[in-house]
Motif scaffolding. Structure first.
Motif, PDB file in Angstrom:
ATOM      1  N   TYR A  76     -35.332   7.012 -13.967  1.00 49.44           N
ATOM      2  CA  TYR A  76     -36.209   5.955 -14.449  1.00 49.44           C
ATOM      3  C   TYR A  76     -37.614   6.316 -13.982  1.00 49.44           C
ATOM      4  O   TYR A  76     -37.795   6.738 -12.842  1.00 49.44           O
TER       5      TYR A  76
ATOM      6  N   LYS B 261     -42.649   1.532 -18.280  1.00 47.63           N
ATOM      7  CA  LYS B 261     -41.498   2.198 -17.684  1.00 47.63           C
ATOM      8  C   LYS B 261     -40.710   2.917 -18.762  1.00 47.63           C
ATOM      9  O   LYS B 261     -40.729   2.527 -19.931  1.00 47.63           O
TER      10      LYS B 261
ATOM     11  N   ALA C 256     -33.502  -3.135  -8.975  1.00 49.58           N
ATOM     12  CA  ALA C 256     -34.421  -2.578  -9.975  1.00 49.58           C
ATOM     13  C   ALA C 256     -34.108  -1.137 -10.321  1.00 49.58           C
ATOM     14  O   ALA C 256     -34.080  -0.753 -11.480  1.00 49.58           O
TER      15      ALA C 256
ATOM     16  N   SER D 247     -31.226  -0.300 -12.754  1.00 50.53           N
ATOM     17  CA  SER D 247     -31.202  -0.822 -14.114  1.00 50.53           C
ATOM     18  C   SER D 247     -32.552  -0.754 -14.805  1.00 50.53           C
ATOM     19  O   SER D 247     -32.695  -1.234 -15.907  1.00 50.53           O
ATOM     20  N   GLY D 248     -33.536  -0.165 -14.128  1.00 48.90           N
ATOM     21  CA  GLY D 248     -34.873  -0.155 -14.704  1.00 48.90           C
ATOM     22  C   GLY D 248     -35.527  -1.529 -14.668  1.00 48.90           C
ATOM     23  O   GLY D 248     -36.527  -1.757 -15.334  1.00 48.90           O
ATOM     24  N   GLU D 249     -34.930  -2.448 -13.906  1.00 46.47           N
ATOM     25  CA  GLU D 249     -35.465  -3.795 -13.815  1.00 46.47           C
ATOM     26  C   GLU D 249     -36.853  -3.774 -13.189  1.00 46.47           C
ATOM     27  O   GLU D 249     -37.121  -3.009 -12.269  1.00 46.47           O
TER      28      GLU D 249
END
Lengths: 114, 117
Positions: free
Chosen positions: A32, A49, B99, B102-104
């Motif tokens: 990510y 993101k 976060a 999950s890319g939160e």
């Protein structure tokens, strides 16, 4: 071990000019990826993101970033900089598994000339 | 919606003294993070809570730093005794889930700027 490199400590651009801030990461799989902005005396605010799908990501305030797996890069761009964009910008990488932790780069300070 | 609140905003102490920082996350956020940001560097994660349990504290200097999150809401970070190298901004952040899994989005507070003399 994962790492993030922001090669430019300080960048100065003229108002209205285009901007590109560089970010290179090291991670074993597809991570990510995040860009944050920090104004003086403020906390970090998420600009955008990436975690899957389209490699060109749109964010807030007119920013975008492109994930390039072959170059391990996630550069931030803006076509026309405004004086209010002057701030510090951080790239960060996070794991997409239950292992690992987040890592931030050391930041790039952006100065905008009138 | 109120953001992440932190206090105090600034603190100056002598080395070997103790200090505590407080964080109130966004209502309903289960995950809370404390970061240390030394001047000229990016934030470094110190500790991560999920509700009132510790998920990761591997980068917390446990001989002098401690943190707790009672009732899974507010959190305090303490340094005892402080050293010169603890001078930094201490950022608190919260997210609805873990976060980084999950890319939160993490939401950051304004930070507490600590100067140790």
């Amino acid at each position: 071990a994962q790492s993030v490199t922001q090669p430019d400590i300080h960048i100065t651009v003229s108002e209205g000019a285009s901007l590109e801030l560089r970010c290179n990461y090291s991670y074993g799989a597809t991570p990510y990826l995040f860009w944050y902005v920090q104004s003086p005396g403020q906390g970090l605010q998420l600009l955008l993101k990436y975690f899957s799908g389209d490699t060109l990501v749109q964010g807030i305030k007119g920013f975008e970033a492109e994930f390039k797996r072959s170059q391990s890069s996630f550069n931030l761009r803006k076509p026309s900089v405004h004086w209010s964009d002057a701030a510090e910008y951080f790239c960060a990488v996070g794991p997409n598994t239950n292992a690992g932790k987040s890592t931030f780069g050391d930041g790039t300070t952006l100065t905008v000339k009138p | 919606e109120a953001g992440v609140a932190q206090s105090p905003r600034y603190k100056i102490i002598e080395k070997r003294q103790s200090v505590a920082f407080w964080c109130n996350p966004i209502s309903g956020h289960a995950t809370l993070y404390w970061y240390q940001q030394i001047l000229g560097q990016g934030p470094k994660l110190l500790i991560q809570f999920q509700n009132n349990g510790v998920v990761d504290d591997s980068q917390l200097p446990k001989d002098r730093f401690s943190a707790e999150r009672l009732k899974g809401v507010d959190s305090t970070l303490k340094i005892q005794p402080a050293k010169l190298e603890d001078s930094a901004v201490y950022l608190c952040a919260s997210s609805s889930r873990l976060a980084w899994q999950s890319g939160e989005t993490q939401y950051f507070g304004p930070g507490t700027r600590l100067l140790v003399l």
